[in-house]
Design a protein around this motif. Structure first.
Motif, PDB file in Angstrom:
ATOM      1  N   MET A 168      12.282   9.472   7.950  1.00 55.24           N
ATOM      2  CA  MET A 168      11.583   8.327   8.544  1.00 55.24           C
ATOM      3  C   MET A 168      11.419   7.207   7.504  1.00 55.24           C
ATOM      4  SD  MET A 168       9.485   7.348  11.233  1.00 55.24           S
ATOM      5  CE  MET A 168       7.935   6.550  11.570  1.00 55.24           C
ATOM      6  N   LYS A 169      11.706   5.989   7.962  1.00 53.07           N
ATOM      7  CA  LYS A 169      11.608   4.823   7.092  1.00 53.07           C
ATOM      8  C   LYS A 169      10.343   4.035   7.425  1.00 53.07           C
ATOM      9  CE  LYS A 169      15.183   2.659   8.490  1.00 53.07           C
ATOM     10  NZ  LYS A 169      16.245   1.655   8.687  1.00 53.07           N
ATOM     11  N   ALA A 170       9.773   3.406   6.424  1.00 52.96           N
ATOM     12  CA  ALA A 170       8.653   2.485   6.661  1.00 52.96           C
ATOM     13  C   ALA A 170       8.879   1.219   5.848  1.00 52.96           C
ATOM     14  CB  ALA A 170       7.330   3.131   6.271  1.00 52.96           C
ATOM     15  N   LEU A 171       8.371   0.131   6.383  1.00 50.00           N
ATOM     16  CA  LEU A 171       8.391  -1.155   5.674  1.00 50.00           C
ATOM     17  C   LEU A 171       6.975  -1.463   5.199  1.00 50.00           C
ATOM     18  CD1 LEU A 171       9.853  -3.843   4.895  1.00 50.00           C
ATOM     19  CD2 LEU A 171       9.176  -4.710   7.158  1.00 50.00           C
ATOM     20  N   ILE A 172       6.844  -1.799   3.922  1.00 51.88           N
ATOM     21  CA  ILE A 172       5.548  -2.210   3.374  1.00 51.88           C
ATOM     22  C   ILE A 172       5.610  -3.698   3.041  1.00 51.88           C
ATOM     23  CG2 ILE A 172       3.816  -1.848   1.578  1.00 51.88           C
ATOM     24  CD1 ILE A 172       4.959   0.949   1.096  1.00 51.88           C
ATOM     25  N   LEU A 173       4.759  -4.471   3.694  1.00 53.26           N
ATOM     26  CA  LEU A 173       4.651  -5.912   3.434  1.00 53.26           C
ATOM     27  C   LEU A 173       3.490  -6.112   2.457  1.00 53.26           C
ATOM     28  CD1 LEU A 173       4.943  -7.207   7.118  1.00 53.26           C
ATOM     29  CD2 LEU A 173       6.786  -6.938   5.423  1.00 53.26           C
ATOM     30  N   VAL A 174       3.807  -6.616   1.278  1.00 57.75           N
ATOM     31  CA  VAL A 174       2.810  -6.701   0.214  1.00 57.75           C
ATOM     32  C   VAL A 174       2.171  -8.098   0.155  1.00 57.75           C
ATOM     33  CG1 VAL A 174       2.405  -6.468  -2.270  1.00 57.75           C
ATOM     34  CG2 VAL A 174       4.054  -4.954  -1.138  1.00 57.75           C
ATOM     35  N   ASP A 175       0.908  -8.157   0.474  1.00 58.41           N
ATOM     36  CA  ASP A 175       0.067  -9.343   0.215  1.00 58.41           C
ATOM     37  C   ASP A 175       0.657 -10.667   0.717  1.00 58.41           C
ATOM     38  OD1 ASP A 175      -1.326  -7.340  -1.025  1.00 58.41           O
ATOM     39  OD2 ASP A 175      -1.411  -8.263  -3.000  1.00 58.41           O
ATOM     40  N   LEU A 176       1.086 -10.696   1.954  1.00 56.49           N
ATOM     41  CA  LEU A 176       1.607 -11.946   2.550  1.00 56.49           C
ATOM     42  C   LEU A 176       0.426 -12.760   3.079  1.00 56.49           C
ATOM     43  CD1 LEU A 176       4.813 -10.560   4.298  1.00 56.49           C
ATOM     44  CD2 LEU A 176       4.599 -11.745   2.096  1.00 56.49           C
ATOM     45  N   GLN A 177      -0.336 -13.294   2.123  1.00 57.93           N
ATOM     46  CA  GLN A 177      -1.625 -13.917   2.432  1.00 57.93           C
ATOM     47  C   GLN A 177      -1.655 -15.379   1.985  1.00 57.93           C
ATOM     48  OE1 GLN A 177      -3.244 -10.269   0.345  1.00 57.93           O
ATOM     49  NE2 GLN A 177      -5.081 -10.938   1.458  1.00 57.93           N
ATOM     50  N   ASN A 178      -2.489 -16.156   2.666  1.00 52.89           N
ATOM     51  CA  ASN A 178      -2.550 -17.609   2.424  1.00 52.89           C
ATOM     52  C   ASN A 178      -2.710 -17.985   0.954  1.00 52.89           C
ATOM     53  OD1 ASN A 178      -2.240 -18.484   5.081  1.00 52.89           O
ATOM     54  ND2 ASN A 178      -4.430 -18.227   5.521  1.00 52.89           N
ATOM     55  N   ASP A 179      -3.562 -17.273   0.244  1.00 56.02           N
ATOM     56  CA  ASP A 179      -3.826 -17.686  -1.144  1.00 56.02           C
ATOM     57  C   ASP A 179      -2.625 -17.510  -2.067  1.00 56.02           C
ATOM     58  OD1 ASP A 179      -6.281 -18.896  -1.109  1.00 56.02           O
ATOM     59  OD2 ASP A 179      -7.419 -17.079  -1.527  1.00 56.02           O
TER      60      ASP A 179
END
Ligand code: VGL
Ligand code: ZN
Length: 207
Positions: free
Chosen positions: A1-12
């Motif tokens: 099983m694969k997972a995608l981790i999106l790291v800190d895609l935040q406004n600041d």
């Protein structure tokens, strides 16, 4: 099983934010493009209290960019950023958040920073992300986000240490580059730890 981790895609962390990552806005379209290829997507959020010890403003006489100490570890002093429940901590506008299975806050302890989505910088406390991924039978993690030389690097190194096959989607990452060469050195460090580096065009389609 694969997972995608999106790291800190935040406004600041966008170019208009409090801790701007140069061209950080360019990774949002990459995130949106690869998300449909994953059966499981999780996102981390830098989520600091206002009194966080990584903020230069909380240390009289310190300026952003200086090196100090926090929790017994060397600590870069940052501008106030990603304060929990403020606009700066929100996901970047344009990020498709509809398919996030889990959002993992980190950096909530004022006395310790947490670049990795898995553990604080002292590896004293786990966020639960490792257990969550294992509970979902994840073997392979792909990741992208901000910033290459801080939170992406720490998350990738911890993923390797936890035994996940770890894949870095390089065009989905941008770095702070406090010192010239920091991004290249971070990528080299990840490669040396066994992280596979690939482009978003090489991320396999969902099967
Ligand atoms: C980050 C510095 C401070 C990051 C977070 O997301 O890479 N960098 N806090
Ligand atoms: Zn932070």
């Amino acid at each position: 099983m694969k997972a995608l981790i999106l790291v800190d895609l935040q406004n600041d962390f966008l170019p208009t934010g409090a801790l701007p990552v140069p061209r950080g806005d360019e990774v949002i379209v990459v995130a949106n493009r690869v998300m449909p290829r994953f059966p499981l997507i999780v996102a981390t959020q830098d989520w600091h209290p206002a009194n966080h010890g990584s903020f230069a403003a909380n240390h009289p006489g310190r300026k952003p960019g200086e090196l100090a100490e926090l929790g017994g570890l060397p600590q870069v002093m940052w501008p106030v950023h990603c304060v929990a429940h403020t606009n700066g901590a929100e996901f970047a506008p344009g990020l498709d958040t509809r398919h996030l299975a889990e959002v993992v806050p980190k950096g909530t302890d004022p006395a310790m920073d947490s670049y990795s989505g898995f553990f604080d910088n002292g590896h004293r406390k786990a966020t639960g992300l490792g257990d969550y991924l294992r509970a979902h039978s994840v073997t392979d993690v792909y990741m992208l986000g901000l910033a290459t030389d801080y939170c992406v690097k720490a998350t990738a190194l911890d993923a390797r240490q936890l035994g996940f096959a770890t894949h870095l989607v390089l065009d989905g990452c941008r770095g702070v580059e406090l010192a010239p060469g920091d991004i290249d050195r971070a990528v080299a460090e990840m490669r040396a730890a066994g992280v596979r580096v690939l482009g978003s065009d090489e991320v396999p389609a969902a099967n």
